[in-house]
Design a protein around this motif. Structure first.
Motif, PDB file in Angstrom:
ATOM      1  N   VAL A 105       0.954  -1.219  -0.043  1.00 51.33           N
ATOM      2  CA  VAL A 105       0.156   0.097  -0.177  1.00 51.33           C
ATOM      3  C   VAL A 105       0.997   1.137  -0.065  1.00 51.33           C
ATOM      4  CG1 VAL A 105      -1.825   1.174   1.070  1.00 51.33           C
ATOM      5  CG2 VAL A 105      -1.891  -1.444   1.249  1.00 51.33           C
ATOM      6  N   ILE A 106       0.782   1.997  -1.119  1.00 49.32           N
ATOM      7  CA  ILE A 106       1.642   3.098  -1.148  1.00 49.32           C
ATOM      8  C   ILE A 106       1.281   4.367  -1.426  1.00 49.32           C
ATOM      9  CG2 ILE A 106       3.527   3.856  -2.851  1.00 49.32           C
ATOM     10  CD1 ILE A 106       4.026   0.944  -3.407  1.00 49.32           C
ATOM     11  N   SER A 107       1.149   5.293  -0.379  1.00 52.90           N
ATOM     12  CA  SER A 107       0.606   6.570  -0.411  1.00 52.90           C
ATOM     13  C   SER A 107       1.033   7.873  -1.210  1.00 52.90           C
ATOM     14  CB  SER A 107      -0.008   6.869   0.943  1.00 52.90           C
ATOM     15  OG  SER A 107      -0.655   8.208   0.904  1.00 52.90           O
ATOM     16  N   LEU A 108       1.263   8.055  -2.369  1.00 55.69           N
ATOM     17  CA  LEU A 108       1.874   9.103  -3.139  1.00 55.69           C
ATOM     18  C   LEU A 108       1.636  10.334  -2.699  1.00 55.69           C
ATOM     19  CD1 LEU A 108       1.747   7.655  -6.788  1.00 55.69           C
ATOM     20  CD2 LEU A 108       3.476   7.431  -4.878  1.00 55.69           C
ATOM     21  N   SER A 109       0.491  10.855  -2.313  1.00 56.57           N
ATOM     22  CA  SER A 109       0.066  12.140  -2.244  1.00 56.57           C
ATOM     23  C   SER A 109       0.133  13.087  -3.383  1.00 56.57           C
ATOM     24  CB  SER A 109       0.697  12.660  -0.668  1.00 56.57           C
ATOM     25  OG  SER A 109       0.013  13.898  -0.525  1.00 56.57           O
ATOM     26  N   THR A 110       1.115  14.079  -3.064  1.00 52.59           N
ATOM     27  CA  THR A 110       1.138  15.059  -4.160  1.00 52.59           C
ATOM     28  C   THR A 110       2.152  14.604  -5.181  1.00 52.59           C
ATOM     29  OG1 THR A 110       2.929  16.228  -3.087  1.00 52.59           O
ATOM     30  CG2 THR A 110       0.694  17.064  -2.934  1.00 52.59           C
ATOM     31  N   GLY A 111       2.682  13.454  -4.933  1.00 54.28           N
ATOM     32  CA  GLY A 111       3.925  12.802  -5.872  1.00 54.28           C
ATOM     33  C   GLY A 111       4.920  14.172  -6.228  1.00 54.28           C
ATOM     34  N   MET A 112       5.340  14.936  -5.257  1.00 54.13           N
ATOM     35  CA  MET A 112       6.548  15.787  -5.441  1.00 54.13           C
ATOM     36  C   MET A 112       7.510  15.352  -6.048  1.00 54.13           C
ATOM     37  SD  MET A 112       7.961  18.327  -2.460  1.00 54.13           S
ATOM     38  CE  MET A 112       8.616  16.991  -1.449  1.00 54.13           C
ATOM     39  N   ASP A 113       7.965  14.052  -5.566  1.00 54.47           N
ATOM     40  CA  ASP A 113       9.201  13.483  -6.175  1.00 54.47           C
ATOM     41  C   ASP A 113       8.670  12.143  -6.535  1.00 54.47           C
ATOM     42  OD1 ASP A 113      11.600  12.736  -6.876  1.00 54.47           O
ATOM     43  OD2 ASP A 113      12.426  12.291  -4.727  1.00 54.47           O
ATOM     44  N   VAL A 114       8.702  11.075  -5.940  1.00 51.23           N
ATOM     45  CA  VAL A 114       8.389   9.618  -6.249  1.00 51.23           C
ATOM     46  C   VAL A 114       6.892   9.634  -6.480  1.00 51.23           C
ATOM     47  CG1 VAL A 114       8.220   7.535  -5.587  1.00 51.23           C
ATOM     48  CG2 VAL A 114      10.133   8.704  -4.666  1.00 51.23           C
ATOM     49  N   ASP A 115       6.720   9.274  -7.898  1.00 43.65           N
ATOM     50  CA  ASP A 115       5.247   9.427  -8.401  1.00 43.65           C
ATOM     51  C   ASP A 115       4.777   8.112  -9.053  1.00 43.65           C
ATOM     52  OD1 ASP A 115       2.871  10.692  -9.107  1.00 43.65           O
ATOM     53  OD2 ASP A 115       4.080  12.129 -10.790  1.00 43.65           O
ATOM     54  N   PHE A 116       3.709   7.977  -9.731  1.00 44.38           N
ATOM     55  CA  PHE A 116       3.190   6.790 -10.297  1.00 44.38           C
ATOM     56  C   PHE A 116       4.293   5.897 -11.095  1.00 44.38           C
ATOM     57  CE2 PHE A 116      -1.117   8.821  -9.744  1.00 44.38           C
ATOM     58  CZ  PHE A 116      -1.498   7.776  -8.941  1.00 44.38           C
ATOM     59  N   GLY A 117       5.058   6.613 -11.900  1.00 38.68           N
ATOM     60  CA  GLY A 117       5.775   6.221 -13.053  1.00 38.68           C
ATOM     61  C   GLY A 117       6.662   5.144 -12.284  1.00 38.68           C
ATOM     62  N   GLU A 118       7.569   5.584 -11.523  1.00 35.07           N
ATOM     63  CA  GLU A 118       8.416   4.884 -10.836  1.00 35.07           C
ATOM     64  C   GLU A 118       7.985   4.015  -9.867  1.00 35.07           C
ATOM     65  OE1 GLU A 118      12.313   7.117  -9.691  1.00 35.07           O
ATOM     66  OE2 GLU A 118      10.846   8.400  -9.320  1.00 35.07           O
ATOM     67  N   THR A 119       6.717   4.067  -9.022  1.00 34.41           N
ATOM     68  CA  THR A 119       6.367   3.152  -8.273  1.00 34.41           C
ATOM     69  C   THR A 119       5.693   2.181  -9.167  1.00 34.41           C
ATOM     70  OG1 THR A 119       5.576   4.930  -6.873  1.00 34.41           O
ATOM     71  CG2 THR A 119       4.215   2.966  -6.676  1.00 34.41           C
ATOM     72  N   LEU A 120       5.220   2.183 -10.088  1.00 32.03           N
ATOM     73  CA  LEU A 120       4.578   0.959 -10.951  1.00 32.03           C
ATOM     74  C   LEU A 120       5.803   0.148 -11.619  1.00 32.03           C
ATOM     75  CD1 LEU A 120       1.671   3.046 -13.215  1.00 32.03           C
ATOM     76  CD2 LEU A 120       1.541   1.121 -11.534  1.00 32.03           C
ATOM     77  N   ASP A 121       6.771   0.971 -12.039  1.00 34.00           N
ATOM     78  CA  ASP A 121       8.186   0.358 -12.515  1.00 34.00           C
ATOM     79  C   ASP A 121       8.631  -0.748 -11.276  1.00 34.00           C
ATOM     80  OD1 ASP A 121       8.336   1.315 -14.776  1.00 34.00           O
ATOM     81  OD2 ASP A 121       9.963   2.943 -14.131  1.00 34.00           O
ATOM     82  N   TYR A 122       8.491  -0.231 -10.132  1.00 37.30           N
ATOM     83  CA  TYR A 122       8.835  -1.011  -9.047  1.00 37.30           C
ATOM     84  C   TYR A 122       7.988  -2.391  -8.907  1.00 37.30           C
ATOM     85  CZ  TYR A 122       9.629  -3.196  -4.412  1.00 37.30           C
ATOM     86  OH  TYR A 122      10.138  -3.884  -3.376  1.00 37.30           O
ATOM     87  N   LEU A 123       6.577  -2.247  -9.102  1.00 35.88           N
ATOM     88  CA  LEU A 123       5.704  -3.203  -8.933  1.00 35.88           C
ATOM     89  C   LEU A 123       5.677  -4.067 -10.019  1.00 35.88           C
ATOM     90  CD1 LEU A 123       2.682  -1.053  -7.428  1.00 35.88           C
ATOM     91  CD2 LEU A 123       4.000  -2.594  -6.145  1.00 35.88           C
ATOM     92  N   ILE A 124       6.058  -3.647 -11.262  1.00 35.08           N
ATOM     93  CA  ILE A 124       6.249  -4.877 -12.298  1.00 35.08           C
ATOM     94  C   ILE A 124       7.065  -5.962 -12.090  1.00 35.08           C
ATOM     95  CG2 ILE A 124       7.115  -5.110 -14.655  1.00 35.08           C
ATOM     96  CD1 ILE A 124       6.202  -1.988 -15.122  1.00 35.08           C
ATOM     97  N   HIS A 125       8.164  -5.420 -11.302  1.00 31.83           N
ATOM     98  CA  HIS A 125       9.227  -6.569 -10.908  1.00 31.83           C
ATOM     99  C   HIS A 125       8.951  -7.153  -9.618  1.00 31.83           C
ATOM    100  CE1 HIS A 125      11.561  -5.277 -14.263  1.00 31.83           C
ATOM    101  NE2 HIS A 125      11.490  -3.859 -13.818  1.00 31.83           N
ATOM    102  N   ASP A 126       7.874  -6.809  -9.001  1.00 32.02           N
ATOM    103  CA  ASP A 126       7.683  -7.302  -7.547  1.00 32.02           C
ATOM    104  C   ASP A 126       6.966  -8.610  -7.430  1.00 32.02           C
ATOM    105  OD1 ASP A 126       7.233  -7.484  -4.741  1.00 32.02           O
ATOM    106  OD2 ASP A 126       5.247  -6.320  -4.575  1.00 32.02           O
ATOM    107  N   PRO A 127       7.620  -9.808  -7.003  1.00 31.01           N
ATOM    108  CA  PRO A 127       6.819 -11.053  -7.188  1.00 31.01           C
ATOM    109  C   PRO A 127       5.751 -11.113  -6.301  1.00 31.01           C
ATOM    110  CG  PRO A 127       8.780 -11.271  -5.949  1.00 31.01           C
ATOM    111  CD  PRO A 127       8.971  -9.800  -6.616  1.00 31.01           C
ATOM    112  N   ARG A 128       5.483 -10.268  -5.375  1.00 34.01           N
ATOM    113  CA  ARG A 128       4.369 -10.591  -4.588  1.00 34.01           C
ATOM    114  C   ARG A 128       2.981  -9.712  -4.977  1.00 34.01           C
ATOM    115  NH1 ARG A 128       7.634  -8.922   0.780  1.00 34.01           N
ATOM    116  NH2 ARG A 128       8.442 -11.140   1.390  1.00 34.01           N
TER     117      ARG A 128
END
Length: 888
Positions: free
Chosen positions: A182-205
């Motif tokens: 569960v990842i709460s981005l809020s305003t996404g000032m720095d870490v945003d959807f793009g990088e978060t989705l990149d991580y989840l692509i490779h997350d085996p869980r």
């Protein structure tokens, strides 16, 4: 290293510091620190607060700099006035990531900028401000401001709204659904959807992803990551803000939402419209519910509930399946219907479990039926539990996607609980059940659109595009931003769009001679850069059949427009042949720039019938024939071009060709800010542009990526080239296309076992269809695959391939290379790698990296010759890691 994602230390931290940890039970820092303890976080946990010596039995330090070792993740839960100083401390202490739970107000924009600048200078990644935090239940990481118990599962939730996180978590706990993240981005000032989705692509869980979106900051990165993730993991998305408050704002919000919807279709995402639908879709995904077609069959024990379900299906455009003659006969023989056989199928109010069972088994025999909604309303002679048990028993015997609606409350509660525990979606109301079918079945349609690769796939028409660029540059050099009708049509014609001949007459004498030259009858229109609605300005005259008519029309047009628009610049009139197409339909084809997603193509009714924003269909370029057909068959367009009132249907092929040509124009001419074709006259024989308006500007800065103006990267046909090998043979190098699947399969089949082993590093006898799809259906913004092919009388043959894909660190790419056995030792591999390196360098990546077997000396020699550094592999002694810096 590239095999570790850049955000791994954020989502899987080995150490966590809670800045603002407190003994005060109602404080944010206390709740988060206790959450981490109670969840059993197994990493190093540090409390930071200058006011305490200990917090909940743990030692507490005054500052993160006093911890004495590097910290992966700092959770900052302190007052606003302290935030920038704490971010500075994190930078000095070498903290890798910080989650800012403290929310900022509308007057804190300057503070946000200062924090971001400080963090970037120190190499600290920021999540927030105003973030609820991060949860990874399987790791005991509950670094979040919530008191809800969160179970471990396969769903990942990513939200810009902390409140939505809480709502979803509360619902999930009630329905026993767990989360991988569960990842709460809020305003996404720095870490945003793009990088978060990149991580989840490779997350085996993570198997499924839920997104809540308020706004998109970087459309290219967002869509690129979304499309990559959606290829392997179903994504359900909810976005608010479909309607503005009033007037122009409401119209703009409605159009922006329609554009967002078009982007989600291209991304292969299921978009839902409310929280309830998000819940139901998440629950259905978790239980394996997978309707793959849109047609729906309904069985019910009451005509009213069946009619309600059918009405909702009609509202959503979900068709009810037609029952075949064989199915109708089987249902008649089974004596299950209370009345005529139809869809919905009414079993009668007193329908027992056996009647439901027999009806389902009969419907399951129809190969055209895949989705079934089963409705039960309470009746004195029907046992809801018996019927539910019958549904559960029969569900394992049929291949239908089953969904149930047990209407009512207390009388059906036990039955509904049985169905829920059996993993069968069950609802209180028929409308919600139909919405679930509609949303999940859209997933498969959108997946088909996701796999489409559009853009010029060959060299044809390049001269036209080059000529069009020269036209635009010439106009910009003259500081002109609006094209005349004649210039606009010339631009369209250069991309193969059929247009009517147009000539401009600057005065009455020219108008008379031009009309004679074109030939009567003619159409005359005002030529002015300040008048876009020519008909509304009184600047159009049709079907002029004689010189006298042209003489009077010229004076009439100029006089009327000057009266209605006294400040308009009038260049004269444009004259063109009068189109006599008795079956012609007038359409409006437009291109505009969405502030988030860039160029958008819209299609709808044209001329006097041109409608509101909601009456048009929208699509993001690039388009190919399949994507153009999807736009044409939309509910807004299809009725306009069907056979009606004795007129034949419009040629869909002709419309497809125009749409694809306009898409090519959009891709290749980033300077076009607006294009309106109205009317586009289409009939059974073709389509032709009768009038066009084009506006241009300076476009992207010099040196930008060729397609920087677009949210979806088109097929990079400009990378195609022919090479002449030393022995005189011609080899074509081009980017891969989805239709290359058969070509790639044949290539693999010809490879020797040794070459296969060197490429895949294992013995592989056949290439699975899923892997072929992965190799041929790529996102050119983050991947590249160059094929080497030759041509002969029997067609095209693949002889080699070099590809890279984005490494988890987000800054490097990982390559793979293979050359056909009979083409090795001719320098083909070196040339393929050179071209691939150029592609990666042009995209700004820092390194290109690969793994090579230690017993593959030919490849290692070639890598050394190309400037790669050969290193020991960090994990496998039999491998070597080869790395080449692309800059500096």
């Amino acid at each position: 290293m590239p095999n570790e994602h850049a955000l791994s230390s954020l989502f899987k931290p080995a150490s966590v510091a809670v800045v603002g940890a407190s003994e005060e039970a109602r404080s944010v820092g206390h709740i988060i620190f206790r959450n981490l303890i109670d969840a059993g976080y197994r990493g190093q946990l540090h409390a930071v607060n200058p006011k305490h010596e200990t917090v909940l039995g743990h030692p507490c330090v005054r500052s993160v700099e006093d911890i004495g070792r590097r910290v992966d993740l700092a959770i900052i839960a302190t007052p606003t006035r302290t935030l920038h100083a704490i971010v500075e401390q994190c930078g000095r202490a070498g903290v890798r990531n910080a989650v800012i739970v403290t929310a900022l107000g509308p007057t804190d924009a300057a503070l946000e900028r200062r924090m971001l600048e400080t963090a970037r200078a120190a190499g600290v990644r920021l999540l927030g401000p105003g973030s609820l935090g991060i949860l990874r239940p399987a790791d005991g990481l509950k670094a979040a401001l919530t008191q809800i118990e969160v179970a471990s599962g396969e769903l990942a939730l990513v939200s810009q709204s902390g409140a939505m996180c809480s709502v979803v978590l509360d619902w999930a706990a009630t329905h026993h659904i767990g989360f991988s993240s569960v990842i709460s981005l809020s305003t996404g000032m720095d870490v945003d959807f793009g990088e978060t989705l990149d991580y989840l692509i490779h997350d085996p869980r993570t198997r499924y992803i839920l997104l809540y979106v308020d706004r998109v900051r970087d459309a290219r990165h967002f869509l690129s990551a979304l499309r990559s993730a959606a290829r392997v993991k179903p994504i359900i998305l909810l976005k608010a803000g479909r309607h503005g408050s009033d007037g122009a704002q409401a119209d703009a919000a409605e159009r922006a939402d329609a554009v967002f919807d078009a982007a989600m279709r291209r991304a292969g995402v299921v978009r839902v419209q409310n929280i309830g639908q998000l819940f139901f879709a998440a629950r259905a995904l978790a239980t394996g519910f997978r309707p793959r077609v849109e047609e729906l069959a309904i069985i019910t024990n009451g005509a009213g509930p069946g009619a309600i379900a059918a009405d909702r299906a009609g509202d959503l455009g979900t068709p009810l399946a037609a029952l075949s003659a064989q199915t109708q006969a089987a249902l008649t023989k089974a004596r299950v219907a209370a009345g005529p056989i139809g869809n919905p199928l009414d079993l009668g109010g007193d329908a027992p479990a056996e009647r439901y069972r027999n009806a389902i088994l009969a419907l399951a025999e129809d190969p055209a039926l895949r989705n079934l909604l089963v409705i039960l309303s309470p009746h004195a002679l029907t046992d809801p539990v018996d019927v539910a048990q019958a549904i559960i028993d029969v569900a394992s015997q049929v291949s239908l996607s089953l969904c149930c609606c047990w209407m009512g409350s207390g009388q059906v509660a036990q039955a509904r609980s049985l169905l829920d525990k059996a993993g069968i979606p069950v609802f209180h109301a028929p409308e919600a059940a139909v919405e679930l079918f509609h949303n999940i079945s859209k997933f498969h349609r959108n997946q088909a659109l996701l796999l489409q690769t559009a853009g010029r796939s060959d060299e044809s028409g390049r001269g036209g595009a080059s000529g069009a660029r020269m036209l635009v540059e010439a106009l910009l050099n003259q500081r002109r931003t609006v094209l005349s009708a004649m210039e606009a049509k010339s631009l369209l014609r250069s991309f193969g769009v059929p247009v009517t001949q147009t000539m401009v007459a600057h005065d009455l004498t020219e108008a008379l001679f031009v009309a004679e030259q074109i030939g009567f009858p003619v159409v005359m229109k005002i030529d002015s850069p300040d008048v876009t609605d020519k008909s509304g300005a009184g600047g159009v005259r049709l079907n002029l059949s004689a010189t006298e008519s042209v003489w009077s029309a010229f004076h009439d047009i100029v006089g009327t427009v000057r009266t209605r628009h006294p400040d308009a610049r009038i260049s004269g009139v444009s004259i063109e042949p009068y189109l006599h197409r008795p079956h012609g339909r007038e359409l409006r084809l437009a291109v505009f720039r969405d502030p988030v997603f860039g160029p958008v193509i819209s299609l709808g009714a044209g001329g006097a019938a041109a409608g509101h924003t909601a009456d048009r269909a929208y699509a993001l370029p690039p388009l190919n024939a399949v994507l153009a057909r999807d736009l044409i068959e939309s509910p807004q367009v299809a009725p306009l071009i069907e056979a009606q009132d004795g007129m034949p249907a419009v040629s869909r092929e002709a419309l497809e060709q125009v749409l694809v040509a306009v898409s090519d124009l959009v891709c290749e001419l980033p300077w076009v800010s607006e294009l309106v074709v109205d009317p586009l006259v289409a009939d059974e024989n073709g389509a032709i542009v009768a009038d066009a308006h084009v506006a241009i500007d300076q476009g992207p800065p010099a040196g930008s990526d060729r397609y920087a103006h677009m949210a979806i990267h088109p097929y990079p046909g400009h990378l195609s080239q022919d090479w002449k090998m030393a022995d005189g043979r011609i080899v074509r190098i081009r980017p891969v296309r989805p239709e290359d699947a058969a070509l790639m399969q044949a290539f693999f089949d010809r490879l020797s076992p040794e070459t296969r082993f060197f490429r895949f590093m294992e013995q592989i006898e056949e290439l699975p269809a899923s892997l072929i799809a992965r190799f041929t259906q790529i996102d050119y913004d983050r991947e590249m695959a160059l094929l080497a092919t030759t041509r002969a009388d029997d067609g095209e043959t693949m002889i080699g391939s070099a590809r890279y894909s984005l490494a988890p660190d987000g800054e490097s790419v990982e390559f793979a290379l293979v050359v056909a056995d009979d083409w090795q030792r001719f320098g083909l591999g070196r040339r393929l790698m050179g071209a691939l390196i150029d592609c990666a360098r042009s995209k700004g990546y820092r390194h290109i990296v690969g793994d090579v077997l230690g017993n593959n000396p030919k490849m290692l020699r070639m890598m050394h010759g190309l400037g790669f550094e050969v290193q020991p592999h960090p994990e496998e002694s039999a491998l070597r890691r080869v790395v080449k810096a692309l800059h500096g």
